[in-house]
Scaffold this motif. Structure first.
Motif, PDB file in Angstrom:
ATOM      1  N   ASN A  14      10.412  -4.869  11.924  1.00 42.33           N
ATOM      2  CA  ASN A  14      10.653  -3.587  11.251  1.00 42.33           C
ATOM      3  C   ASN A  14      10.338  -3.747   9.769  1.00 42.33           C
ATOM      4  O   ASN A  14      10.862  -4.661   9.116  1.00 42.33           O
ATOM      5  CB  ASN A  14      12.111  -3.142  11.424  1.00 42.33           C
ATOM      6  CG  ASN A  14      12.452  -2.839  12.866  1.00 42.33           C
ATOM      7  OD1 ASN A  14      11.694  -2.180  13.560  1.00 42.33           O
ATOM      8  ND2 ASN A  14      13.589  -3.338  13.322  1.00 42.33           N
ATOM      9  N   CYS A  15       9.484  -2.859   9.243  1.00 42.19           N
ATOM     10  CA  CYS A  15       9.078  -2.909   7.844  1.00 42.19           C
ATOM     11  C   CYS A  15       9.458  -1.590   7.176  1.00 42.19           C
ATOM     12  O   CYS A  15       9.092  -0.506   7.672  1.00 42.19           O
ATOM     13  CB  CYS A  15       7.570  -3.156   7.729  1.00 42.19           C
ATOM     14  SG  CYS A  15       6.960  -3.246   6.035  1.00 42.19           S
ATOM     15  N   TRP A  16      10.184  -1.681   6.045  1.00 43.63           N
ATOM     16  CA  TRP A  16      10.693  -0.489   5.359  1.00 43.63           C
ATOM     17  C   TRP A  16      10.272  -0.519   3.893  1.00 43.63           C
ATOM     18  O   TRP A  16      11.000  -1.030   3.047  1.00 43.63           O
ATOM     19  CB  TRP A  16      12.222  -0.443   5.462  1.00 43.63           C
ATOM     20  CG  TRP A  16      12.750  -0.391   6.860  1.00 43.63           C
ATOM     21  CD1 TRP A  16      13.006  -1.450   7.676  1.00 43.63           C
ATOM     22  CD2 TRP A  16      13.096   0.777   7.603  1.00 43.63           C
ATOM     23  NE1 TRP A  16      13.479  -1.020   8.878  1.00 43.63           N
ATOM     24  CE2 TRP A  16      13.553   0.348   8.871  1.00 43.63           C
ATOM     25  CE3 TRP A  16      13.081   2.145   7.318  1.00 43.63           C
ATOM     26  CZ2 TRP A  16      13.976   1.236   9.854  1.00 43.63           C
ATOM     27  CZ3 TRP A  16      13.498   3.031   8.297  1.00 43.63           C
ATOM     28  CH2 TRP A  16      13.935   2.582   9.540  1.00 43.63           C
ATOM     29  N   PRO A  17       9.099   0.044   3.550  1.00 46.38           N
ATOM     30  CA  PRO A  17       8.721   0.139   2.133  1.00 46.38           C
ATOM     31  C   PRO A  17       9.356   1.384   1.499  1.00 46.38           C
ATOM     32  O   PRO A  17       9.457   2.442   2.124  1.00 46.38           O
ATOM     33  CB  PRO A  17       7.188   0.274   2.171  1.00 46.38           C
ATOM     34  CG  PRO A  17       6.796   0.131   3.628  1.00 46.38           C
ATOM     35  CD  PRO A  17       8.002   0.458   4.437  1.00 46.38           C
ATOM     36  N   SER A  18       9.787   1.264   0.234  1.00 42.56           N
ATOM     37  CA  SER A  18      10.338   2.406  -0.489  1.00 42.56           C
ATOM     38  C   SER A  18       9.990   2.271  -1.959  1.00 42.56           C
ATOM     39  O   SER A  18      10.161   1.196  -2.549  1.00 42.56           O
ATOM     40  CB  SER A  18      11.852   2.492  -0.299  1.00 42.56           C
ATOM     41  OG  SER A  18      12.489   1.324  -0.776  1.00 42.56           O
ATOM     42  N   VAL A  19       9.505   3.363  -2.567  1.00 46.53           N
ATOM     43  CA  VAL A  19       9.093   3.360  -3.968  1.00 46.53           C
ATOM     44  C   VAL A  19      10.275   3.778  -4.828  1.00 46.53           C
ATOM     45  O   VAL A  19      10.946   4.780  -4.547  1.00 46.53           O
ATOM     46  CB  VAL A  19       7.904   4.312  -4.196  1.00 46.53           C
ATOM     47  CG1 VAL A  19       7.510   4.331  -5.665  1.00 46.53           C
ATOM     48  CG2 VAL A  19       6.718   3.892  -3.334  1.00 46.53           C
ATOM     49  N   SER A  20      10.529   2.996  -5.872  1.00 48.60           N
ATOM     50  CA  SER A  20      11.595   3.303  -6.814  1.00 48.60           C
ATOM     51  C   SER A  20      11.059   3.077  -8.225  1.00 48.60           C
ATOM     52  O   SER A  20      10.867   1.931  -8.641  1.00 48.60           O
ATOM     53  CB  SER A  20      12.827   2.431  -6.553  1.00 48.60           C
ATOM     54  OG  SER A  20      13.836   2.674  -7.513  1.00 48.60           O
ATOM     55  N   PRO A  67       4.110  -3.725  -7.192  1.00 46.62           N
ATOM     56  CA  PRO A  67       3.852  -2.458  -7.881  1.00 46.62           C
ATOM     57  C   PRO A  67       3.764  -1.292  -6.891  1.00 46.62           C
ATOM     58  O   PRO A  67       3.662  -1.499  -5.681  1.00 46.62           O
ATOM     59  CB  PRO A  67       2.511  -2.704  -8.579  1.00 46.62           C
ATOM     60  CG  PRO A  67       2.446  -4.184  -8.746  1.00 46.62           C
ATOM     61  CD  PRO A  67       3.122  -4.751  -7.539  1.00 46.62           C
ATOM     62  N   PRO A  68       3.822  -0.041  -7.386  1.00 49.13           N
ATOM     63  CA  PRO A  68       3.805   1.129  -6.489  1.00 49.13           C
ATOM     64  C   PRO A  68       2.619   1.090  -5.531  1.00 49.13           C
ATOM     65  O   PRO A  68       1.497   0.811  -5.925  1.00 49.13           O
ATOM     66  CB  PRO A  68       3.704   2.314  -7.455  1.00 49.13           C
ATOM     67  CG  PRO A  68       4.251   1.806  -8.740  1.00 49.13           C
ATOM     68  CD  PRO A  68       3.896   0.356  -8.805  1.00 49.13           C
ATOM     69  N   ALA A  69       2.889   1.349  -4.264  1.00 50.62           N
ATOM     70  CA  ALA A  69       1.838   1.311  -3.236  1.00 50.62           C
ATOM     71  C   ALA A  69       2.233   2.235  -2.098  1.00 50.62           C
ATOM     72  O   ALA A  69       3.419   2.474  -1.839  1.00 50.62           O
ATOM     73  CB  ALA A  69       1.623  -0.109  -2.725  1.00 50.62           C
ATOM     74  N   ASP A  70       1.235   2.744  -1.397  1.00 50.36           N
ATOM     75  CA  ASP A  70       1.478   3.564  -0.221  1.00 50.36           C
ATOM     76  C   ASP A  70       2.014   2.693   0.915  1.00 50.36           C
ATOM     77  O   ASP A  70       1.658   1.513   1.028  1.00 50.36           O
ATOM     78  CB  ASP A  70       0.176   4.250   0.205  1.00 50.36           C
ATOM     79  CG  ASP A  70       0.396   5.236   1.338  1.00 50.36           C
ATOM     80  OD1 ASP A  70       0.867   6.343   1.071  1.00 50.36           O
ATOM     81  OD2 ASP A  70       0.108   4.867   2.496  1.00 50.36           O
ATOM     82  N   SER A  71       2.858   3.261   1.751  1.00 50.07           N
ATOM     83  CA  SER A  71       3.494   2.478   2.823  1.00 50.07           C
ATOM     84  C   SER A  71       2.475   1.921   3.804  1.00 50.07           C
ATOM     85  O   SER A  71       2.696   0.865   4.406  1.00 50.07           O
ATOM     86  CB  SER A  71       4.518   3.341   3.569  1.00 50.07           C
ATOM     87  OG  SER A  71       3.891   4.468   4.160  1.00 50.07           O
ATOM     88  N   SER A  72       1.343   2.600   3.980  1.00 46.36           N
ATOM     89  CA  SER A  72       0.331   2.119   4.936  1.00 46.36           C
ATOM     90  C   SER A  72      -0.349   0.842   4.458  1.00 46.36           C
ATOM     91  O   SER A  72      -1.014   0.161   5.250  1.00 46.36           O
ATOM     92  CB  SER A  72      -0.722   3.208   5.163  1.00 46.36           C
ATOM     93  OG  SER A  72      -1.381   3.531   3.952  1.00 46.36           O
TER      94      SER A  72
END
Length: 514
Positions: free
Chosen positions: A382-388, A461-466
């Motif tokens: 399970n992979c959960w990316p989130s931008v903050s 750094p900020p990146a799209d989840s894909s």
């Protein structure tokens, strides 16, 4: 500061190498560079000259000029610092004349790009610029050395076969078209045991669902895999190379990654009279939001016999009794005997199994299991990316089934292109960053009842989840889905059964989360 362009020009005004860093027309850049020789007077001590719109900051280098074109609002001290750094770059050129600069034009342009990005100076040193431009590493050299070691070992093995006289006879029989034909049976044996259409052939690709191992692109090997490490142990040159790297201050870490085919990389040659190998190859595609797109297990049972005298045998096997697994015997195996008694024997009991099989041995039995049930999957990710703000926090966790104890687990997560390694906040296991392929590798030596679940968290750094998919996984296990094992060896000529050994392994051929 904003650097509009950088150039190496001759004193006659000819631009040998030039690179623009902002959105300007080519005609405008060429006009600025063409005007520079007219503005530089002889005998002047300063290293800049200004016009109504731009500032030229320059430095003589033998018969050439190193030139920066900046806007007039640019900080002159930063301009001079940038110029000082660029002045050390031309050492990439063999000679500082027009011919030498033009010959290494691309190398110089790449160096300019490392120092200046979008008009602004990067915080780099000359050593870093050289490293980025050369893109050489001890990992690449180590990989080439290991590859050459394997080639040399293969040549030694082939030379040994030729010395024994076996290779020439095999080659002559192959020229008659008797090798690899499905109608010639399991393989090649000596004496009266071989006959066209009734013996045992080398080819084992006789059923419709067999597949060959798919190669993977090579990755950086700063931490050699365990299988590769065993290969290194066989090479004195490789050991010397590792020692020299340690002397230079390099840290050599033993990796836990399995090779593309661990059995071939690490399995020693058989020493027992009879060796039976059970291998299952796992092809799995999991959905990132849960669920199974593809689950396919393909298994084989192979036989290797050292001496022809031990060829008159039958093999008693046991399986887990899973009705979803479909078994398929070799065409020259007695199918009725296997169906009724789980015994693998030749259709002709007077014809022995061939000896001296190389590679994976003689394929006796194949099977296949396909499923859409997620409970059959040995390892889920399970992979959960989130931008903050200006960062992306990525949390990854694994959960392993209690069916298997997994060994040499490597979870490879693709990352957006980074100049530095990601900031790993927490991890159960070890990690390394493959900067060449921009992949973060999470390694767990073994997953058993003590660690059926684990997690890792890192920041980029900020990146799209894909950008963090597909995630690739590699591991091995000493248990299989089929539960196939050899119960005993039944001699057909009487007497005691010959000694045998069996190897069992489950390996990943393709295992991804997409």
């Amino acid at each position: 500061m904003v650097v509009l362009a950088a150039s190496i020009t001759s004193k006659s005004g000819k631009a040998l190498v030039s690179r623009q860093f902002v959105d300007m027309s080519r005609i405008r850049i060429e006009g600025l560079l063409a005007a520079f020789p007219k503005l530089v007077g002889s005998g002047k001590q300063h290293t800049y000259v200004e016009t109504e719109n731009v500032r030229y900051v320059y430095q003589p280098i033998e018969s050439l000029y190193l030139l920066l074109v900046t806007n007039k609002q640019s900080n002159i001290l930063e301009d001079l610092d940038t110029l000082r750094l660029l002045s050390k770059i031309p050492e990439f050129s063999a000679s500082l004349d027009e011919e030498g600069v033009c010959k290494y034009a691309f190398e110089l342009i790449f160096a300019f790009d490392e120092v200046i990005s979008l008009g602004h100076k990067e915080n780099v040193t000359v050593a870093q610029v050289k490293q980025y431009c050369e893109m050489e590493s001890h990992e690449e050299r180590l990989h080439k050395l290991v590859l050459q070691s394997k080639i040399n070992e293969t040549k030694d093995i082939e030379r040994g076969k030729m010395d024994k006289g076996g290779f020439s006879s095999l080659q002559s029989m192959g020229s008659m078209g008797s090798i690899g034909r499905m109608d010639s049976g399991f393989g090649i044996s000596s004496g009266n045991t071989f006959g066209s259409g009734s013996g045992f052939g080398l080819s084992s690709d006789v059923d419709s669902f067999s597949s060959k191992s798919k190669g993977r692109p090579s990755s950086a090997v700063s931490a050699p895999s365990k299988g590769m490490g065993m290969q290194l142990g066989k090479s004195q040159r490789a050991n010397q190379f590792l020692e020299s790297l340690k002397a230079e201050g390099e840290v050599i870490v033993e990796d836990v990654r399995p090779s593309a085919n661990p059995s071939r990389a690490s399995a020693p040659p058989p020493t027992d009279p009879i060796t039976l190998t059970t291998e299952e190859k796992l092809n799995v595609t999991l959905k990132r939001d849960g669920g199974v797109s593809n689950f396919d297990v393909q298994g084989t049972l192979s036989l290797q016999i050292l001496n022809q005298d031990d060829g008159l045998i039958q093999v008693q096997v046991e399986s887990g009794g899973n009705p979803e697994i479909k078994f398929k015997t070799h065409p020259n195996i007695n199918k009725e005997l296997f169906s009724n008694e789980n015994i693998l024997g030749s259709k002709d009991p007077n014809r022995p199994f061939p000896a001296g099989q190389s590679g994976d041995g003689l394929g006796l039995l194949k099977w296949r299991l396909q499923s859409k049930d997620e409970s059959d999957v040995p390892l889920t990710i399970n992979c959960w990316p989130s931008v903050s703000g200006n960062e992306t926090y990525v949390s990854i966790e694994y959960e392993a089934s209690s069916m298997f104890d997994l060994q040499n687990v490597v979870i490879s997560v693709p990352l957006p292109a980074l100049r530095e390694a990601p900031n790993v906040k927490q991890i159960d296991g070890e990690w390394r960053y493959d900067s060449r392929n921009s992949i973060l590798e999470w390694s767990i030596l073994i997953i058993d009842d003590s660690n059926r679940s684990g997690s890792m968290e890192f920041v980029v750094p900020p990146a799209d989840s894909s950008a963090f998919f597909p995630i690739s996984v590699r591991f091995s296990a000493t248990s299989t889905f089929s539960g196939m094992k050899v119960a005993s060896i039944l001699p057909l000529k009487g007497g005691a059964a010959p000694k045998f050994s069996q190897r069992t392994q489950l390996v990943t051929e393709s295992y991804q989360v997409v």
